[in-house]
Design a protein around this motif. Structure first.
Motif, mmCIF file in Angstrom:
data_model
loop_
_atom_site.group_PDB
_atom_site.id
_atom_site.type_symbol
_atom_site.label_atom_id
_atom_site.label_comp_id
_atom_site.label_asym_id
_atom_site.label_seq_id
_atom_site.Cartn_x
_atom_site.Cartn_y
_atom_site.Cartn_z
ATOM 1 N N LEU A 162 0.834 -1.197 0.000
ATOM 2 C CA LEU A 162 0.000 0.000 0.000
ATOM 3 C C LEU A 162 0.875 1.256 0.000
ATOM 4 C CD1 LEU A 162 -2.955 -0.526 2.538
ATOM 5 C CD2 LEU A 162 -3.151 -0.025 0.100
ATOM 6 N N PHE A 163 0.396 2.292 -0.672
ATOM 7 C CA PHE A 163 1.030 3.606 -0.582
ATOM 8 C C PHE A 163 0.341 4.382 0.541
ATOM 9 C CE2 PHE A 163 1.672 2.386 -5.028
ATOM 10 C CZ PHE A 163 3.041 2.576 -5.149
ATOM 11 N N PHE A 164 1.129 4.952 1.443
ATOM 12 C CA PHE A 164 0.589 5.682 2.588
ATOM 13 C C PHE A 164 0.843 7.179 2.398
ATOM 14 C CE2 PHE A 164 1.568 1.433 4.183
ATOM 15 C CZ PHE A 164 0.367 1.096 4.793
ATOM 16 N N GLU A 165 -0.242 7.965 2.438
ATOM 17 C CA GLU A 165 -0.154 9.402 2.239
ATOM 18 C C GLU A 165 -0.866 10.118 3.384
ATOM 19 O OE1 GLU A 165 1.579 10.497 -0.363
ATOM 20 O OE2 GLU A 165 1.848 8.469 -1.175
ATOM 21 N N VAL A 166 -0.287 11.208 3.862
ATOM 22 C CA VAL A 166 -0.866 12.009 4.942
ATOM 23 C C VAL A 166 -1.206 13.387 4.387
ATOM 24 C CG1 VAL A 166 -0.538 12.980 7.237
ATOM 25 C CG2 VAL A 166 0.474 10.755 6.663
ATOM 26 N N PHE A 167 -2.494 13.730 4.435
ATOM 27 C CA PHE A 167 -2.935 15.066 4.028
ATOM 28 C C PHE A 167 -3.079 15.933 5.280
ATOM 29 C CE2 PHE A 167 -5.225 14.121 -0.265
ATOM 30 C CZ PHE A 167 -4.037 13.620 -0.765
ATOM 31 N N ILE A 168 -2.185 16.892 5.447
ATOM 32 C CA ILE A 168 -2.285 17.855 6.547
ATOM 33 C C ILE A 168 -3.233 18.935 6.041
ATOM 34 C CG2 ILE A 168 -0.978 19.357 8.109
ATOM 35 C CD1 ILE A 168 1.496 17.629 7.413
ATOM 36 N N HIS A 169 -4.487 18.832 6.455
ATOM 37 C CA HIS A 169 -5.583 19.517 5.780
ATOM 38 C C HIS A 169 -6.011 20.800 6.520
ATOM 39 C CE1 HIS A 169 -8.629 19.695 2.787
ATOM 40 N NE2 HIS A 169 -9.637 19.499 3.605
ATOM 41 N N LYS A 170 -6.779 21.617 5.807
ATOM 42 C CA LYS A 170 -7.316 22.890 6.312
ATOM 43 C C LYS A 170 -6.213 23.877 6.684
ATOM 44 C CE LYS A 170 -11.440 20.561 8.192
ATOM 45 N NZ LYS A 170 -12.330 20.399 9.371
ATOM 46 N N VAL A 171 -5.190 23.948 5.852
ATOM 47 C CA VAL A 171 -4.063 24.843 6.142
ATOM 48 C C VAL A 171 -4.276 26.231 5.551
ATOM 49 C CG1 VAL A 171 -2.434 22.925 6.264
ATOM 50 C CG2 VAL A 171 -2.796 24.097 4.079
ATOM 51 N N ASP A 172 -5.435 26.474 4.926
ATOM 52 C CA ASP A 172 -5.667 27.767 4.275
ATOM 53 C C ASP A 172 -5.676 28.927 5.272
ATOM 54 O OD1 ASP A 172 -8.911 27.937 4.905
ATOM 55 O OD2 ASP A 172 -8.215 25.921 4.427
ATOM 56 N N ALA A 173 -6.046 28.646 6.525
ATOM 57 C CA ALA A 173 -6.121 29.710 7.535
ATOM 58 C C ALA A 173 -4.815 29.866 8.322
ATOM 59 C CB ALA A 173 -7.265 29.431 8.499
ATOM 60 N N LEU A 174 -3.795 29.094 7.985
ATOM 61 C CA LEU A 174 -2.536 29.128 8.723
ATOM 62 C C LEU A 174 -1.496 29.956 7.987
ATOM 63 C CD1 LEU A 174 -2.289 25.332 9.693
ATOM 64 C CD2 LEU A 174 -3.464 27.176 10.925
ATOM 65 N N SER A 175 -0.594 30.546 8.730
ATOM 66 C CA SER A 175 0.506 31.289 8.120
ATOM 67 C C SER A 175 1.495 30.309 7.494
ATOM 68 C CB SER A 175 1.212 32.136 9.170
ATOM 69 O OG SER A 175 1.847 31.311 10.147
ATOM 70 N N ASP A 176 2.297 30.790 6.567
ATOM 71 C CA ASP A 176 3.263 29.923 5.887
ATOM 72 C C ASP A 176 4.247 29.313 6.882
ATOM 73 O OD1 ASP A 176 2.077 30.482 3.476
ATOM 74 O OD2 ASP A 176 3.507 32.059 2.920
ATOM 75 N N GLU A 177 4.664 30.114 7.838
ATOM 76 C CA GLU A 177 5.614 29.619 8.845
ATOM 77 C C GLU A 177 4.988 28.515 9.690
ATOM 78 O OE1 GLU A 177 8.264 31.288 12.629
ATOM 79 O OE2 GLU A 177 7.196 32.694 11.294
ATOM 80 N N TYR A 178 3.732 28.709 10.089
ATOM 81 C CA TYR A 178 3.064 27.705 10.917
ATOM 82 C C TYR A 178 2.783 26.438 10.116
ATOM 83 C CZ TYR A 178 0.012 25.852 14.556
ATOM 84 O OH TYR A 178 -0.547 25.068 15.528
ATOM 85 N N LYS A 179 2.487 26.572 8.829
ATOM 86 C CA LYS A 179 2.275 25.399 7.975
ATOM 87 C C LYS A 179 3.520 24.514 7.964
ATOM 88 C CE LYS A 179 -0.758 27.683 4.602
ATOM 89 N NZ LYS A 179 -0.846 28.122 3.181
ATOM 90 N N ILE A 180 4.657 25.138 7.714
ATOM 91 C CA ILE A 180 5.913 24.388 7.636
ATOM 92 C C ILE A 180 6.240 23.737 8.973
ATOM 93 C CG2 ILE A 180 8.395 24.606 7.247
ATOM 94 C CD1 ILE A 180 7.756 26.887 5.304
ATOM 95 N N GLU A 181 6.028 24.467 10.064
ATOM 96 C CA GLU A 181 6.316 23.926 11.385
ATOM 97 C C GLU A 181 5.379 22.759 11.705
ATOM 98 O OE1 GLU A 181 7.924 23.172 15.028
ATOM 99 O OE2 GLU A 181 8.709 24.417 13.392
ATOM 100 N N THR A 182 4.111 22.869 11.336
ATOM 101 C CA THR A 182 3.152 21.784 11.575
ATOM 102 C C THR A 182 3.523 20.541 10.776
ATOM 103 O OG1 THR A 182 1.358 23.371 11.996
ATOM 104 C CG2 THR A 182 0.722 21.110 11.428
ATOM 105 N N GLN A 183 3.879 20.737 9.519
ATOM 106 C CA GLN A 183 4.275 19.595 8.692
ATOM 107 C C GLN A 183 5.531 18.923 9.244
ATOM 108 O OE1 GLN A 183 5.194 20.524 4.612
ATOM 109 N NE2 GLN A 183 5.016 18.403 3.948
ATOM 110 N N ARG A 184 6.496 19.729 9.665
ATOM 111 C CA ARG A 184 7.731 19.171 10.220
ATOM 112 C C ARG A 184 7.450 18.376 11.492
ATOM 113 N NH1 ARG A 184 10.787 19.347 14.118
ATOM 114 N NH2 ARG A 184 9.432 20.871 15.148
ATOM 115 N N ASP A 185 6.591 18.917 12.356
ATOM 116 C CA ASP A 185 6.276 18.248 13.613
ATOM 117 C C ASP A 185 5.554 16.925 13.377
ATOM 118 O OD1 ASP A 185 6.119 18.128 16.498
ATOM 119 O OD2 ASP A 185 3.994 18.620 16.306
ATOM 120 N N ILE A 186 4.557 16.936 12.488
ATOM 121 C CA ILE A 186 3.806 15.705 12.192
ATOM 122 C C ILE A 186 4.717 14.670 11.543
ATOM 123 C CG2 ILE A 186 1.979 14.751 10.733
ATOM 124 C CD1 ILE A 186 0.379 17.286 11.238
#
Length: 374
Positions: free
Chosen positions: A140-164
């Motif tokens: 199986l291919f496993f994919e994670v969609f970190i969703h609803k990021v439209d309301a987040l700042s670019d910096e917070y998006k990157i930090e959230t993705q890195r943390d997850i």
């Protein structure tokens, strides 16, 4: 410099999984890939499916009810596949569920995480899902969609993705599952990011994707094309692109061109006249699908941009369209580019025919083996 492609497309025995038949018994439709969409309640799973595969307006998804049962849908396009939408509250590892039936087929598992909420519980569910599904089907291919990021700042998006990403890989490593490969995507239904993420998922389900990419590279090199995308018309997912890096702005403008051209073609598509029960004449469209065979395969358009680039669209077949960005200077030899496109279109047809012949041959061999065993 644009050059002729007359003898440059050599496919050999390469084939691409690009089923597109209409009939249920079409052998190309057998063994369709399966896309499993999972995640906690209200993470946005159903909204994603509706926007990508049903062309629902993103704002209208606010009125969708929460999914309470497993929803299975079949989609016929360049590659036929199943989409299973799982309710967030369902424990599909309960003994009453057949995990082999859920995870045993070839496909991809997409886990959706709401980035605007506390995602610790979601990460726990993600870990349990991946570890158990991997034991059932390591392919199986496993994919994670970190969703609803439209309301987040670019910096917070990157930090959230890195943390997850860090937390997930560390937990899998603790269980000895370092070989499990996960893809992480920042997504939102309010921009093109969800389509780009699904494009990358679908591309993994095409075993001979390099064949398509090679065809696009040849076309670009010999036609002076800066960037080319091969789009699925109905979903705006691109199934292949050339080897140059994907610029999100280029993808967005090419995707929007699909919307404009085929929305206009729907307005001016052929209509047939019929009569209702009362004898009144009424006009109906000649096809139920968003695009008819004629409008899709014969579609052609040129749009000049302010930056001396030209958007070039050509329909390949009723499922696919080629959208390119071409420097205006290279468009002087327009006839040669059109000729090269015809060579490219024929190569795509050859790939499709090779796939069909391969499946039919395999089915005949299976029938012969059954006869021998009897």
């Amino acid at each position: 410099m644009p050059q002729s492609l007359d003898d440059q497309y050599s496919l050999g025995d390469s084939i691409v999984d690009m089923g597109g038949g209409d009939g249920i018994d079409d052998p190309v439709q057998d063994n369709r890939p399966r896309i499993l969409i999972m995640g906690l309640r209200r993470s946005g799973k159903s909204s994603i499916q509706k926007v990508v595969f049903h062309s629902m307006n993103a704002n209208d998804t606010l009125f969708l009810e929460s999914t309470n049962i497993i929803i299975k849908e079949d989609f016929q396009s360049f590659i036929d596949f199943h989409v299973w939408d799982f309710p967030g509250q369902l424990d599909f590892f309960d003994p009453t569920f057949d995990t082999n039936a859920i995870f045993g087929e070839y496909g991809a598992l997409i886990f959706v995480i709401d980035a605007q909420d506390d995602y610790m519980e979601a990460l726990t569910r993600l870990h349990d899902t991946v570890t158990r599904a991997y034991r059932v089907n390591p392919n199986l291919f496993f994919e994670v969609f970190i969703h609803k990021v439209d309301a987040l700042s670019d910096e917070y998006k990157i930090e959230t993705q890195r943390d997850i990403h860090q937390r997930t890989t560390d937990e899998l490593a603790d269980f000895g599952l370092e070989k499990v490969s996960l893809g992480f995507h920042l997504t939102s239904i309010y921009d093109r990011s969800i389509f780009e993420a699904f494009s990358k998922v679908i591309q993994k389900l095409i075993p001979q994707l390099p064949t398509l990419e090679n065809l696009l590279n040849i076309l670009c090199a010999n036609s002076g094309i800066e960037k080319a995308f091969l789009f699925d018309i109905n979903s705006k997912i691109y199934i292949a692109t050339d080897s140059s890096p994907v610029d999100i702005q280029s993808y967005e403008i090419c995707s929007e061109m699909i919307d404009v051209i085929f929305d206009i073609s729907e307005i001016y598509s052929k209509r047939t006249s019929t009569r209702n029960d009362s004898g009144m004449s009424q006009s109906i469209k000649s096809a139920i699908q968003p695009t008819t065979d004629e409008t899709a395969s014969d579609a052609s358009s040129l749009v000049r941009l302010h930056n001396d680039m030209v958007l070039y669209l050509k329909g390949v077949n009723r499922f696919l369209a080629l959208v390119c960005l071409i420097p205006s200077d290279n468009l002087e030899k327009h006839g040669l580019i059109d000729y090269n496109f015809q060579c490219f279109k024929q190569a795509i047809t050859d790939v499709f025919d090779l796939k069909r012949l391969s499946i039919e041959r395999r089915l005949e061999e299976d029938i012969d083996d059954d006869d021998i065993s009897i």
